[in-house]
Design a protein around this motif. Structure first.
Motif, mmCIF file in Angstrom:
data_model
loop_
_atom_site.group_PDB
_atom_site.id
_atom_site.type_symbol
_atom_site.label_atom_id
_atom_site.label_comp_id
_atom_site.label_asym_id
_atom_site.label_seq_id
_atom_site.Cartn_x
_atom_site.Cartn_y
_atom_site.Cartn_z
ATOM 1 N N PRO A 15 0.818 -1.216 0.000
ATOM 2 C CA PRO A 15 0.000 0.000 0.000
ATOM 3 C C PRO A 15 0.850 1.263 0.000
ATOM 4 O O PRO A 15 0.423 2.308 -0.491
ATOM 5 C CB PRO A 15 -0.826 -0.107 1.290
ATOM 6 N N TYR A 16 2.070 1.176 0.531
ATOM 7 C CA TYR A 16 2.983 2.321 0.515
ATOM 8 C C TYR A 16 3.372 2.659 -0.919
ATOM 9 O O TYR A 16 3.428 3.827 -1.307
ATOM 10 C CB TYR A 16 4.236 2.012 1.339
ATOM 11 N N SER A 17 3.632 1.627 -1.705
ATOM 12 C CA SER A 17 3.971 1.833 -3.118
ATOM 13 C C SER A 17 2.784 2.401 -3.882
ATOM 14 O O SER A 17 2.942 3.285 -4.733
ATOM 15 C CB SER A 17 4.400 0.508 -3.758
ATOM 16 N N LYS A 18 1.593 1.888 -3.587
ATOM 17 C CA LYS A 18 0.394 2.349 -4.288
ATOM 18 C C LYS A 18 0.199 3.850 -4.109
ATOM 19 O O LYS A 18 -0.191 4.559 -5.035
ATOM 20 C CB LYS A 18 -0.842 1.594 -3.789
ATOM 21 N N ARG A 19 0.469 4.344 -2.911
ATOM 22 C CA ARG A 19 0.315 5.783 -2.660
ATOM 23 C C ARG A 19 1.112 6.615 -3.677
ATOM 24 O O ARG A 19 0.631 7.612 -4.200
ATOM 25 C CB ARG A 19 0.845 6.127 -1.269
ATOM 26 N N VAL A 20 2.342 6.206 -3.873
ATOM 27 C CA VAL A 20 3.216 6.974 -4.753
ATOM 28 C C VAL A 20 2.755 6.847 -6.202
ATOM 29 O O VAL A 20 2.761 7.828 -6.954
ATOM 30 C CB VAL A 20 4.684 6.533 -4.588
ATOM 31 N N GLU A 21 2.338 5.654 -6.591
ATOM 32 C CA GLU A 21 1.772 5.479 -7.930
ATOM 33 C C GLU A 21 0.592 6.425 -8.142
ATOM 34 O O GLU A 21 0.483 7.075 -9.181
ATOM 35 C CB GLU A 21 1.292 4.038 -8.122
ATOM 36 N N TRP A 22 -0.298 6.475 -7.155
ATOM 37 C CA TRP A 22 -1.476 7.335 -7.273
ATOM 38 C C TRP A 22 -1.073 8.800 -7.418
ATOM 39 O O TRP A 22 -1.645 9.527 -8.239
ATOM 40 C CB TRP A 22 -2.390 7.152 -6.056
ATOM 41 N N ALA A 23 -0.112 9.232 -6.630
ATOM 42 C CA ALA A 23 0.335 10.629 -6.708
ATOM 43 C C ALA A 23 0.890 10.952 -8.088
ATOM 44 O O ALA A 23 0.557 11.986 -8.682
ATOM 45 C CB ALA A 23 1.380 10.898 -5.629
ATOM 46 N N LEU A 24 1.733 10.081 -8.614
ATOM 47 C CA LEU A 24 2.325 10.301 -9.941
ATOM 48 C C LEU A 24 1.260 10.330 -11.029
ATOM 49 O O LEU A 24 1.279 11.188 -11.914
ATOM 50 C CB LEU A 24 3.351 9.208 -10.241
ATOM 51 N N LYS A 25 0.316 9.407 -10.952
ATOM 52 C CA LYS A 25 -0.716 9.337 -11.981
ATOM 53 C C LYS A 25 -1.675 10.531 -11.911
ATOM 54 O O LYS A 25 -2.080 11.077 -12.935
ATOM 55 C CB LYS A 25 -1.481 8.011 -11.873
ATOM 56 N N ALA A 66 13.082 8.190 -0.423
ATOM 57 C CA ALA A 66 12.424 7.018 0.149
ATOM 58 C C ALA A 66 11.331 7.458 1.123
ATOM 59 O O ALA A 66 11.246 8.634 1.491
ATOM 60 C CB ALA A 66 13.447 6.139 0.870
ATOM 61 N N GLU A 67 10.497 6.503 1.535
ATOM 62 C CA GLU A 67 9.365 6.678 2.459
ATOM 63 C C GLU A 67 8.194 7.359 1.732
ATOM 64 O O GLU A 67 8.319 8.472 1.235
ATOM 65 C CB GLU A 67 9.748 7.474 3.708
ATOM 66 N N SER A 68 7.047 6.678 1.725
ATOM 67 C CA SER A 68 5.935 7.100 0.870
ATOM 68 C C SER A 68 5.428 8.514 1.148
ATOM 69 O O SER A 68 5.210 9.290 0.206
ATOM 70 C CB SER A 68 4.778 6.109 0.986
ATOM 71 N N PHE A 69 5.253 8.893 2.411
ATOM 72 C CA PHE A 69 4.754 10.241 2.701
ATOM 73 C C PHE A 69 5.742 11.315 2.247
ATOM 74 O O PHE A 69 5.352 12.359 1.724
ATOM 75 C CB PHE A 69 4.475 10.404 4.201
ATOM 76 N N VAL A 70 7.010 11.052 2.444
ATOM 77 C CA VAL A 70 8.054 11.992 2.018
ATOM 78 C C VAL A 70 8.053 12.115 0.499
ATOM 79 O O VAL A 70 8.136 13.223 -0.052
ATOM 80 C CB VAL A 70 9.442 11.523 2.515
ATOM 81 N N ASN A 150 -11.972 16.800 -5.224
ATOM 82 C CA ASN A 150 -10.898 16.067 -5.894
ATOM 83 C C ASN A 150 -10.055 15.304 -4.884
ATOM 84 O O ASN A 150 -9.947 15.690 -3.716
ATOM 85 C CB ASN A 150 -9.990 17.026 -6.680
ATOM 86 N N ILE A 151 -9.434 14.235 -5.346
ATOM 87 C CA ILE A 151 -8.535 13.448 -4.502
ATOM 88 C C ILE A 151 -7.316 14.287 -4.131
ATOM 89 O O ILE A 151 -6.698 14.921 -4.993
ATOM 90 C CB ILE A 151 -8.090 12.169 -5.249
ATOM 91 N N GLY A 152 -6.990 14.296 -2.834
ATOM 92 C CA GLY A 152 -5.835 15.050 -2.358
ATOM 93 C C GLY A 152 -4.880 14.178 -1.557
ATOM 94 O O GLY A 152 -4.972 12.943 -1.565
ATOM 95 N N TYR A 153 -3.988 14.829 -0.847
ATOM 96 C CA TYR A 153 -2.936 14.138 -0.093
ATOM 97 C C TYR A 153 -3.491 13.106 0.885
ATOM 98 O O TYR A 153 -3.039 11.957 0.921
ATOM 99 C CB TYR A 153 -2.096 15.179 0.666
ATOM 100 N N LEU A 154 -4.483 13.513 1.675
ATOM 101 C CA LEU A 154 -5.006 12.602 2.702
ATOM 102 C C LEU A 154 -5.754 11.431 2.076
ATOM 103 O O LEU A 154 -5.701 10.312 2.590
ATOM 104 C CB LEU A 154 -5.900 13.363 3.681
ATOM 105 N N ASP A 155 -6.416 11.669 0.954
ATOM 106 C CA ASP A 155 -7.068 10.570 0.234
ATOM 107 C C ASP A 155 -6.026 9.550 -0.217
ATOM 108 O O ASP A 155 -6.244 8.338 -0.097
ATOM 109 C CB ASP A 155 -7.815 11.108 -0.989
ATOM 110 N N ILE A 156 -4.914 10.025 -0.730
ATOM 111 C CA ILE A 156 -3.840 9.129 -1.170
ATOM 112 C C ILE A 156 -3.245 8.387 0.025
ATOM 113 O O ILE A 156 -2.989 7.182 -0.037
ATOM 114 C CB ILE A 156 -2.752 9.934 -1.911
ATOM 115 N N ALA A 157 -3.037 9.111 1.109
ATOM 116 C CA ALA A 157 -2.433 8.503 2.302
ATOM 117 C C ALA A 157 -3.320 7.408 2.881
ATOM 118 O O ALA A 157 -2.831 6.365 3.335
ATOM 119 C CB ALA A 157 -2.177 9.580 3.358
ATOM 120 N N LEU A 158 -4.637 7.625 2.848
ATOM 121 C CA LEU A 158 -5.588 6.678 3.438
ATOM 122 C C LEU A 158 -6.240 5.763 2.406
ATOM 123 O O LEU A 158 -7.027 4.890 2.760
ATOM 124 C CB LEU A 158 -6.688 7.434 4.184
ATOM 125 N N GLY A 159 -5.897 5.965 1.137
ATOM 126 C CA GLY A 159 -6.590 5.261 0.059
ATOM 127 C C GLY A 159 -6.512 3.753 0.124
ATOM 128 O O GLY A 159 -7.423 3.058 -0.354
#
Length: 221
Positions: A15-25, A66-70, A150-159
């Motif tokens: 799920p940590y990886s997914k967060r970053v994928e979502w942000a990039l996309k 490194a680290e998904s939130f960062v 719209n989807i934002g930071y917290l949505d990605i973090a908790l997605g």
């Protein structure tokens, strides 16, 4: 910025990886996806992240983060003329970071334990989750997304909750998020997981169920 400048080392079930994928996309950033086997770590991963040796790892312009939130904050600040993720107001940014960390500590880890454990250990984990979920329900109530429309930071973090929790509930034969107790959260989960950008990145459900059944068996052993 060219395609070759952005690389992402991930593990399909993380799920940590997914967060970053979502942000990039969501930002519309082209990147090279590199799948890692976290049980047999590559020389590349060990070279790029020698301290924690974990995914995700973002490589941008030969810089490693490194680290998904960062990584998500780095992405938002670096590509700041495209789709804002973090709230603009400092107070709202602080609340978003606080809630992201709260759910990490009081929902993600306990929910995994609840899936794997039984009896007193499971009930202890569930009590921790319930306290955090009331706070999340309060925050999302009346909104489509934590970020508003719209989807934002917290949505990605908790997605991860929207896809992984129902799977953990099935694997563990329990109910972690009661739709009657947390109706706003449950509606948000459906809104998030059905967003076309998010939906396109989700792992195959049956494959995930098999993976977590194995994890549960290892935990029990």
């Amino acid at each position: 910025m060219g395609i070759q400048e952005v690389k992402l080392l991930c593990f399909w079930v993380s799920p940590y990886s997914k967060r970053v994928e979502w942000a990039l996309k969501l930002k519309g950033i082209d990147y090279e996806y590199i799948e890692e086997d976290v049980f047999n770590k590559s020389h590349l991963l060990l070279e790029l992240n020698p301290i924690t040796k974990k995914v995700p790892v973002l490589v941008h312009d030969q810089k490693t983060i490194a680290e998904s939130f960062v990584i998500i904050e780095y992405i938002d600040e670096t590509w700041n003329n495209q789709y804002q993720l973090l709230p603009q107001q400092p107070y709202q940014r602080a609340i978003a970071r606080f809630l992201a960390n709260l759910v990490e500590e009081q929902v993600m880890r306990p929910a995994f334990i609840a899936m794997c454990a039984t009896g007193e250990e499971r009930e202890k984990a569930m009590n921790i989750i319930r306290e955090a979920m009331y706070r999340i329900e309060e925050e999302i109530n009346g909104k489509k997304f934590f970020g508003g429309e719209n989807i934002g930071y917290l949505d990605i973090a908790l997605g991860w909750i929207s896809y992984f929790i129902p799977i953990w509930e099935e694997v563990g034969s329990l109910e972690i998020i009661d739709p009657f107790k947390y109706p706003a959260t449950y509606t948000w989960m459906n809104n998030f997981v059905n967003n076309p950008i998010i939906k396109d990145t989700l792992p195959q459900r049956e494959k995930l169920i098999d993976y977590f059944h194995n994890m549960k068996n290892e935990y029990s052993a």
